[in-house]
Design a protein around this motif. Structure first.
Motif, PDB file in Angstrom:
ATOM      1  N   ASP A 128       0.837  -1.211   0.000  1.00  0.00           N
ATOM      2  CA  ASP A 128       0.000   0.000   0.000  1.00  0.00           C
ATOM      3  C   ASP A 128       0.867   1.255   0.000  1.00  0.00           C
ATOM      4  O   ASP A 128       0.548   2.246  -0.664  1.00  0.00           O
ATOM      5  CB  ASP A 128      -0.920  -0.002   1.220  1.00  0.00           C
ATOM      6  CG  ASP A 128      -2.048  -1.013   1.091  1.00  0.00           C
ATOM      7  OD1 ASP A 128      -2.302  -1.475  -0.042  1.00  0.00           O
ATOM      8  OD2 ASP A 128      -2.659  -1.348   2.125  1.00  0.00           O
ATOM      9  N   ARG A 129       1.958   1.192   0.733  1.00  0.00           N
ATOM     10  CA  ARG A 129       2.832   2.350   0.782  1.00  0.00           C
ATOM     11  C   ARG A 129       3.492   2.594  -0.576  1.00  0.00           C
ATOM     12  O   ARG A 129       3.615   3.734  -1.026  1.00  0.00           O
ATOM     13  CB  ARG A 129       3.910   2.155   1.860  1.00  0.00           C
ATOM     14  CG  ARG A 129       4.784   3.391   2.074  1.00  0.00           C
ATOM     15  CD  ARG A 129       5.811   3.140   3.162  1.00  0.00           C
ATOM     16  NE  ARG A 129       5.164   2.812   4.430  1.00  0.00           N
ATOM     17  CZ  ARG A 129       5.808   2.410   5.518  1.00  0.00           C
ATOM     18  NH1 ARG A 129       7.130   2.251   5.474  1.00  0.00           N
ATOM     19  NH2 ARG A 129       5.155   2.147   6.631  1.00  0.00           N
ATOM     20  N   LYS A 130       3.904   1.521  -1.226  1.00  0.00           N
ATOM     21  CA  LYS A 130       4.524   1.662  -2.535  1.00  0.00           C
ATOM     22  C   LYS A 130       3.538   2.253  -3.530  1.00  0.00           C
ATOM     23  O   LYS A 130       3.895   3.119  -4.350  1.00  0.00           O
ATOM     24  CB  LYS A 130       5.014   0.294  -3.019  1.00  0.00           C
ATOM     25  CG  LYS A 130       5.759   0.342  -4.346  1.00  0.00           C
ATOM     26  CD  LYS A 130       6.291  -1.034  -4.721  1.00  0.00           C
ATOM     27  CE  LYS A 130       7.055  -0.992  -6.040  1.00  0.00           C
ATOM     28  NZ  LYS A 130       7.595  -2.324  -6.413  1.00  0.00           N
ATOM     29  N   HIS A 131       2.277   1.786  -3.470  1.00  0.00           N
ATOM     30  CA  HIS A 131       1.249   2.305  -4.362  1.00  0.00           C
ATOM     31  C   HIS A 131       1.005   3.791  -4.093  1.00  0.00           C
ATOM     32  O   HIS A 131       0.899   4.596  -5.040  1.00  0.00           O
ATOM     33  CB  HIS A 131      -0.046   1.518  -4.161  1.00  0.00           C
ATOM     34  CG  HIS A 131      -1.210   2.052  -4.961  1.00  0.00           C
ATOM     35  ND1 HIS A 131      -1.243   2.025  -6.332  1.00  0.00           N
ATOM     36  CD2 HIS A 131      -2.367   2.642  -4.562  1.00  0.00           C
ATOM     37  CE1 HIS A 131      -2.364   2.571  -6.764  1.00  0.00           C
ATOM     38  NE2 HIS A 131      -3.068   2.953  -5.699  1.00  0.00           N
ATOM     39  N   LEU A 132       0.923   4.146  -2.812  1.00  0.00           N
ATOM     40  CA  LEU A 132       0.698   5.550  -2.457  1.00  0.00           C
ATOM     41  C   LEU A 132       1.864   6.417  -2.907  1.00  0.00           C
ATOM     42  O   LEU A 132       1.663   7.525  -3.424  1.00  0.00           O
ATOM     43  CB  LEU A 132       0.500   5.686  -0.944  1.00  0.00           C
ATOM     44  CG  LEU A 132       0.352   7.126  -0.420  1.00  0.00           C
ATOM     45  CD1 LEU A 132      -0.852   7.815  -1.042  1.00  0.00           C
ATOM     46  CD2 LEU A 132       0.250   7.129   1.101  1.00  0.00           C
ATOM     47  N   ASP A 133       3.068   5.917  -2.747  1.00  0.00           N
ATOM     48  CA  ASP A 133       4.244   6.683  -3.152  1.00  0.00           C
ATOM     49  C   ASP A 133       4.217   7.002  -4.642  1.00  0.00           C
ATOM     50  O   ASP A 133       4.612   8.092  -5.069  1.00  0.00           O
ATOM     51  CB  ASP A 133       5.527   5.920  -2.813  1.00  0.00           C
ATOM     52  CG  ASP A 133       5.821   5.900  -1.320  1.00  0.00           C
ATOM     53  OD1 ASP A 133       5.112   6.609  -0.573  1.00  0.00           O
ATOM     54  OD2 ASP A 133       6.734   5.163  -0.910  1.00  0.00           O
ATOM     55  N   VAL A 134       3.747   6.051  -5.431  1.00  0.00           N
ATOM     56  CA  VAL A 134       3.639   6.277  -6.878  1.00  0.00           C
ATOM     57  C   VAL A 134       2.650   7.411  -7.156  1.00  0.00           C
ATOM     58  O   VAL A 134       2.916   8.305  -7.973  1.00  0.00           O
ATOM     59  CB  VAL A 134       3.206   4.987  -7.600  1.00  0.00           C
ATOM     60  CG1 VAL A 134       2.867   5.295  -9.065  1.00  0.00           C
ATOM     61  CG2 VAL A 134       4.303   3.943  -7.532  1.00  0.00           C
ATOM     62  N   LEU A 135       1.504   7.379  -6.454  1.00  0.00           N
ATOM     63  CA  LEU A 135       0.491   8.421  -6.643  1.00  0.00           C
ATOM     64  C   LEU A 135       1.023   9.791  -6.222  1.00  0.00           C
ATOM     65  O   LEU A 135       0.824  10.789  -6.922  1.00  0.00           O
ATOM     66  CB  LEU A 135      -0.764   8.082  -5.823  1.00  0.00           C
ATOM     67  CG  LEU A 135      -1.523   6.808  -6.201  1.00  0.00           C
ATOM     68  CD1 LEU A 135      -2.699   6.608  -5.258  1.00  0.00           C
ATOM     69  CD2 LEU A 135      -2.020   6.899  -7.646  1.00  0.00           C
TER      70      LEU A 135
END
Length: 213
Positions: free
Chosen positions: A20-27
């Motif tokens: 989830d953190r990796k996905h958020l970082d991309v956003l």
């Protein structure tokens, strides 16, 4: 209110799963590179990049969520999990910045007024010094006339001398009034500066909460 929300988002970010953190970082990174146009927030991110390079994404998640009114749908969805009315938080931030900016403008206005008043005081001081020199010369001249027994010339010169004295005294009174007004304005300016410092500390607290946690 903004600092409290900022801290909540720190706690949320710390508890995200790795995926989830990796996905958020991309956003966050995509918005930072292509959608962020707020110069204030851009400056904050650059500051984080310098002072906390390992926590920039964490800080962006907190800053974007509390200071940007309109975000891409994916980010809005993320923040909606934690805030039912995120716009209220952003409104608090806008009010804070408006107050901060208004005080900055007021201090600038005070400084401009003070600079003009200082020039007038300095000019008044120079004029008084010139008048004092002229009075000293006139007084010496009167003494010479008396010493020489030229009473008629002495009496004839007295009205002009008294007029010079009156002008000098009036100039001195005016200068004192200008200095009093200047000092009063300095006090008013410093009071606003004190308020600005308090606001600045509040902002600085938010910008350094990452290291204080």
């Amino acid at each position: 209110q903004v600092t409290a929300a900022h801290e909540v988002l720190h706690a949320v970010y710390a508890r995200l799963s790795s995926a989830d953190r990796k996905h958020l970082d991309v956003l966050l990174n995509d918005y930072y590179k292509h959608g962020l146009h707020d110069p204030q927030v851009q400056a904050e991110v650059k500051l984080y990049q310098q002072t906390e390079p390992n926590d920039v994404m964490d800080e962006m998640s907190c800053t974007f969520g509390t200071e940007i009114a309109d975000l891409p749908p994916a980010l809005e969805t993320y923040y909606h999990h934690y805030f039912s009315n995120r716009s209220a938080i952003v409104q608090y931030e806008m009010q804070y910045e408006a107050t901060f900016t208004a005080r900055q403008a007021k201090i600038k206005q005070y400084d401009q007024q003070l600079a003009g008043m200082k020039q007038q005081i300095d000019s008044s001081e120079a004029s008084l010094q010139t008048m004092q020199t002229q009075l000293s010369a006139a007084q010496a001249r009167l003494k010479q006339l008396l010493a020489a027994g030229q009473n008629d010339a002495y009496n004839a010169a007295i009205p002009a001398y008294n007029s010079q004295v009156n002008s000098y005294n009036a100039g001195g009174t005016d200068r004192k009034k200008r200095i009093a007004s200047y000092n009063q304005l300095v006090d008013e300016r410093n009071a606003v500066a004190s308020e600005l410092t308090t606001l600045d500390i509040a902002l600085d607290t938010r910008l350094t909460t990452q290291t204080a946690r």
